[in-house]
Write a protein that holds these residues in place. Sequence first.
Motif, short mmCIF file in Angstrom:
data_model
loop_
_atom_site.label_atom_id
_atom_site.label_comp_id
_atom_site.label_asym_id
_atom_site.label_seq_id
_atom_site.Cartn_x
_atom_site.Cartn_y
_atom_site.Cartn_z
N ASN A 43 -27.97 -15.88 -23.62
CA ASN A 43 -28.79 -15.05 -24.50
C ASN A 43 -27.96 -14.44 -25.63
OD1 ASN A 43 -31.09 -15.55 -22.98
ND2 ASN A 43 -30.89 -13.68 -21.76
N HIS A 44 -26.74 -14.03 -25.27
CA HIS A 44 -25.87 -13.42 -26.28
C HIS A 44 -25.51 -14.42 -27.36
CE1 HIS A 44 -22.87 -10.55 -27.76
NE2 HIS A 44 -22.09 -11.60 -27.97
N VAL A 45 -25.12 -15.63 -26.97
CA VAL A 45 -24.77 -16.67 -27.94
C VAL A 45 -25.97 -17.01 -28.82
CG1 VAL A 45 -24.01 -19.06 -28.23
CG2 VAL A 45 -22.96 -17.63 -26.46
N ASP A 90 -29.13 -14.44 -35.42
CA ASP A 90 -28.93 -13.40 -36.43
C ASP A 90 -28.11 -13.93 -37.61
OD1 ASP A 90 -30.30 -11.63 -34.86
OD2 ASP A 90 -28.51 -10.67 -34.01
N PHE A 91 -27.20 -14.84 -37.31
CA PHE A 91 -26.32 -15.38 -38.34
C PHE A 91 -27.09 -16.28 -39.32
CE2 PHE A 91 -23.44 -18.94 -39.58
CZ PHE A 91 -22.66 -18.23 -40.48
N ILE A 92 -27.95 -17.15 -38.78
CA ILE A 92 -28.66 -18.09 -39.64
C ILE A 92 -29.93 -17.49 -40.24
CG2 ILE A 92 -27.79 -20.10 -38.40
CD1 ILE A 92 -30.48 -20.32 -37.02
N LEU A 124 -19.34 -15.98 -39.68
CA LEU A 124 -19.28 -16.99 -38.63
C LEU A 124 -18.15 -16.66 -37.65
CD1 LEU A 124 -20.24 -19.71 -37.44
CD2 LEU A 124 -18.57 -20.84 -38.93
N LEU A 125 -17.01 -16.22 -38.16
CA LEU A 125 -15.90 -15.84 -37.29
C LEU A 125 -16.23 -14.61 -36.47
CD1 LEU A 125 -12.81 -16.51 -39.61
CD2 LEU A 125 -13.64 -17.89 -37.70
N ALA A 143 -27.35 -22.88 -32.98
CA ALA A 143 -26.08 -23.45 -33.43
C ALA A 143 -26.28 -24.78 -34.14
CB ALA A 143 -25.13 -23.61 -32.25
N VAL A 144 -27.29 -25.54 -33.70
CA VAL A 144 -27.58 -26.83 -34.32
C VAL A 144 -27.88 -26.66 -35.80
CG1 VAL A 144 -29.32 -28.67 -34.45
CG2 VAL A 144 -28.32 -28.06 -32.25
N ASN A 145 -28.57 -25.58 -36.14
CA ASN A 145 -28.92 -25.32 -37.53
C ASN A 145 -27.67 -25.22 -38.40
OD1 ASN A 145 -29.48 -23.32 -39.90
ND2 ASN A 145 -31.52 -23.99 -39.27
N VAL A 146 -26.65 -24.54 -37.88
CA VAL A 146 -25.39 -24.41 -38.61
C VAL A 146 -24.75 -25.77 -38.79
CG1 VAL A 146 -23.07 -23.40 -38.58
CG2 VAL A 146 -25.02 -22.06 -37.78
#
Length: 364
Positions: A41-43, A49-51, A71-72, A265-268
């Motif tokens: 859930n955290h990941v 939130d990032f994308i 990202l970092l 993550a796939v979106n990134v």
Amino acid sequence: MSPPTEFHASFLSRLSIRRYQIVSMDVNHEQQLQELESFQNHVSERFSDFISPSPSPPSDPFLSIPWLQNLLHVFTSCETEFNEVLLTTSQISKTPSLEKVFSEMLDRIVKALDICNAVVNGIESVKQSKSLAEIAVTALKQRPLCSGSVRRAKRALTSLLTGTNADVKDRNSSKRRTTSRSWSFGQRSNVGKNWSAGKQIQAMVANLVLPRGAEASGPAMPVYIMSSVMVLVMWVLVAAVPCQTSSVPVAPLQLPKHQSWASAAVNVQERVGEEVKRKEKRGGGLMDEMQRMESIGLSLMEFTERFRFPTEEEEEVEEEVDEMEEICRRMEVGLEDLQRQVRAVFQRLVRIRLEIVSVLDLNL
């Protein structure tokens, strides 16, 4: 022969211990499942939130220095949560499969450490390009603009564009030529001449397989997730910052899209992969500021080619010179911060490695 009462008491004692062990195992398994769910859930939340940042303030340009810094931040946040999972894992009896999973992650971390070093060196090269851009800006801001200033600007721009592997028009030729790459990995570099960041990425994913069956609910899963996050972040850095590499894989990971943490993550990966494929940049260099610097540099180079003194064309390039100056100003602070952050990631990777070694030692 022991009296019946003593035998009965001994049997009850052993039964009680066995029941305690079973209950303890159930509790540990339940804790593992809770830790795994919390970590996933955290990941998922961090990448989501990032994308999909809040509309205010406006999001940073894709692959810009602030975007890479964010990202970092995602990576360090996931790493902190992963350490919590390791605390639970340290209480689990070691199995051959678990030892293999951790050993493979240790190998990936070593490769990631090399990539961090290459990225730090690459940022130094970007700083050199920024300095060349600043020389060109200073020269082209001279008024009245004379041939000497334009020649200084042209020399700086030629070196800048050669460094970015851009197409530069030779003064004595009407044809375009592709210049040789001049990113420097000399004495400051701590990787071999034949070392390749792209090959390191490919080696990191060679045995990265999604856990299945019983392993999918055990400690192998968070290790897989953290390894995937690590590979993804290293790959983006290699694509964005010019590194010592022959090529950058378009999409290094086969992420399980059906899992919530991976779908974000796939979106990134897809966005960066499209950019890698579109630009076909050897050795990376997709950082937004670098792309803009290269584009403006090419335009200013054309101006220097056609310049004749005296001229009334100063105003023609004023806007582009101002934009180049603004990019340099932003990079002045941004590159230092990014470099510092990559070094901090390096230290975190070292600590993860020590934690994993500790887990393996505790379970010997």
